[in-house]
Design a protein around this motif. Structure first.
Motif, PDB file in Angstrom:
ATOM      1  N   UNK A  36      41.215 -42.553  78.837  1.00 34.11           N
ATOM      2  CA  UNK A  36      40.612 -43.167  77.414  1.00 34.11           C
ATOM      3  C   UNK A  36      41.878 -43.969  76.698  1.00 34.11           C
ATOM      4  N   UNK A  37      41.629 -45.049  76.336  1.00 31.78           N
ATOM      5  CA  UNK A  37      42.417 -45.598  75.563  1.00 31.78           C
ATOM      6  C   UNK A  37      42.474 -45.591  74.081  1.00 31.78           C
ATOM      7  N   UNK A  38      43.227 -46.120  73.209  1.00 29.24           N
ATOM      8  CA  UNK A  38      43.030 -45.899  71.876  1.00 29.24           C
ATOM      9  C   UNK A  38      41.873 -46.745  71.075  1.00 29.24           C
ATOM     10  N   UNK A  39      41.528 -47.855  72.066  1.00 30.16           N
ATOM     11  CA  UNK A  39      40.272 -48.619  71.492  1.00 30.16           C
ATOM     12  C   UNK A  39      38.944 -48.007  71.887  1.00 30.16           C
ATOM     13  N   UNK A  40      39.091 -47.382  73.199  1.00 29.80           N
ATOM     14  CA  UNK A  40      37.823 -46.580  73.361  1.00 29.80           C
ATOM     15  C   UNK A  40      37.741 -45.389  72.241  1.00 29.80           C
ATOM     16  N   UNK A  41      38.800 -44.671  71.918  1.00 31.30           N
ATOM     17  CA  UNK A  41      38.708 -43.678  71.035  1.00 31.30           C
ATOM     18  C   UNK A  41      38.001 -44.274  69.516  1.00 31.30           C
ATOM     19  N   UNK A  42      38.599 -45.356  69.329  1.00 31.57           N
ATOM     20  CA  UNK A  42      37.972 -45.806  68.093  1.00 31.57           C
ATOM     21  C   UNK A  42      36.272 -46.167  68.249  1.00 31.57           C
ATOM     22  N   UNK A  43      36.187 -46.747  69.423  1.00 27.89           N
ATOM     23  CA  UNK A  43      34.715 -46.876  69.419  1.00 27.89           C
ATOM     24  C   UNK A  43      33.785 -45.784  69.552  1.00 27.89           C
ATOM     25  N   UNK A  44      34.361 -44.794  70.381  1.00 28.29           N
ATOM     26  CA  UNK A  44      33.638 -43.477  70.295  1.00 28.29           C
ATOM     27  C   UNK A  44      33.561 -42.676  68.786  1.00 28.29           C
ATOM     28  N   UNK A  45      34.562 -42.663  68.089  1.00 29.96           N
ATOM     29  CA  UNK A  45      34.509 -42.002  66.808  1.00 29.96           C
ATOM     30  C   UNK A  45      33.712 -42.412  65.951  1.00 29.96           C
TER      31      UNK A  45
END
Length: 454
Positions: free
Chosen positions: A253-262
């Protein structure tokens, strides 16, 4: 580490992800209430292309409802006529019975205006109902809850097949609702008919999911009645693989995936789907580009990005596909995409266009390699069972159909996971309209299983 390195999924990661998927499949086959649900469908077999007859299908899942009549000719071919009917906001939020009464009325209208069946002849119908249900038989399922803007009153816990049948009977419409089907299962049934037999059906579109035929002995959570050998020794399982690895034990998981998920409506759920499906790929790209702009690595000659870049889901995955129409070193289509997103021509540098295209390509390649892990998890069990036969896979969805090189990237990753010999055995084909043709074929299967008479 630059952004491209964070998006690369190496070969070792493919094996780890595939193993995690297999472990979650096994857990879901053994227990209820798991993330990867492995839902029994009570479909005990698949068509082989020789079936004949006329069947109806009803597809409910969005703003429109669709009624289809499918005529199977028995030579892997079929003809279809269909009609769409509008679902108003009042129907979506009114009484449950009013929605289903309207559905029955629409079926009656279709029969009187479009159907080629003889007047008064009872017609079997397969019902594609794209909402969560607790399915207990091929023709029975109780609503768990509505999604997608539907919120009809007094609906939870009602059997959707029984309710629709009651409404049809009250209106004297000669239709028997014999099967309840998920669109992924429909994809498998449709491809099996059109190809002469299939093993796996999968959707790579707005969302992702897969279905396959499993030995009943492996579905440990089934009660003994469902394992009745008279019905068959195998059952189609709807995996719900979009929910793989919510614990994030193996997914990179990248930081951009994390933002999308959150920022999503279901954080830390559907973790696998959020890396693969068309709903999220454009959003991952948008979040990445916003980050690169803040670091002055993308469109650094503009102080603020256009509105589309600052709006959640403002960058559609289809624009990534448009960008990838450019071959290596070209940027003509990508510059047009940036223009459509509101970037003025004088602010688009060659470097920016190339970055947009490269990021689109890497995000799409990563999604395809993840997709291959899910397919490989099923294929390995099929391969061990029948080492000599072909593995016939039916795929549907906008990503597999329109995203450039997505299918080839899946094939390349499958060769890594399963070995080059697998390429000779794996047959991949597009399976169109699982929610229409597949639902009609599920009605046929219900008749084969003795649920209804033709």
């Amino acid at each position: 580490m630059n952004f491209s390195e964070k998006l690369i999924v190496d070969d070792n990661a493919l094996f780890k992800i595939k193993n995690e998927i297999q472990a979650e499949f096994s857990h879901g086959l053994n227990y209820h209430g798991t993330d990867v649900s492995m839902i029994p469908t009570f479909v005990y077999g698949l068509p082989d292309g020789t079936e004949c007859g006329t069947y109806l299908s009803l597809d409910l899942g969005g703003t429109n409802m669709r009624v289809c009549e499918v005529n199977l000719s028995g030579d892997r071919n079929f003809s279809i006529s269909q009609e769409k009917y509008k679902i108003t906001e009042d129907l979506k939020t009114g009484e449950f019975t009013e929605l289903f009464s309207y559905m029955a009325k629409s079926i009656g209208h279709f029969i009187s205006t479009k159907s080629q069946s003889k007047q008064g002849q009872r017609i079997p119908l397969g019902f594609t109902f794209s909402f969560p249900v607790d399915q207990s038989a091929i023709n029975s399922g109780k609503l768990i809850g509505f999604t997608k803007g539907f919120n009809a009153k007094n609906a939870v816990g009602k059997d959707v097949v029984e309710t629709l049948q009651d409404c049809l009977n009250k209106q004297n419409i000669p239709v028997d609702v014999v099967a309840l089907v998920n669109d992924t299962v429909g994809t498998l049934l449709a491809h099996s008919y059109q190809s002469g037999g299939a093993k796996i059906g999968a959707i790579f579109g707005t969302g992702t999911n897969g279905a396959y035929l499993e030995d009943l002995t492996e579905i440990k959570k089934l009660d003994d009645e469902a394992k009745n050998p008279k019905a068959g020794s195998k059952m189609v399982v709807n995996t719900e693989w979009g929910n793989v690895d919510n614990a994030r034990s193996v997914l990179p998981i990248t930081e951009w995936d994390d933002i999308v998920d959150s920022a999503s409506i279901n954080p830390r759920r559907q973790s696998f789907e959020k890396l693969i499906s068309g709903m999220y790929l454009g959003e991952i790209l948008r979040r990445l580009l916003v980050d690169l702009h803040a670091k002055q690595e993308f469109l650094s000659n503009t102080s603020t990005l256009p509105e589309a870049f600052n709006t959640q889901y403002g960058l559609d995955t289809a624009l990534m596909s448009d960008s990838l129409r450019d071959s290596d070193g070209e940027t003509t289509h990508t510059k047009q995409v940036l223009g459509a997103l509101g970037v003025s021509a004088e602010n688009v540098r060659e470097l920016d266009a190339q970055l947009f295209r490269d990021a689109s390509q890497l995000i799409g390649l990563r999604a395809a390699r993840f997709s291959a892990c899910a397919l490989a998890a099923v294929i390995e069990s099929e391969a061990s069972e029948n080492a000599a036969g072909d593995i016939n896979i039916g795929l549907d969805g906008s990503v597999i159909e329109f995203f450039p090189r997505f299918e080839q990237s899946i094939r390349d990753a499958l060769n890594v996971i399963l070995g080059n010999q697998a390429e000779k055995r794996i047959k991949i084909g597009l399976a169109k309209d699982g929610s229409g043709v597949g639902a009609a074929l599920c009605a046929l299967q219900a008749i084969k299983q003795g649920v209804a008479k033709k």
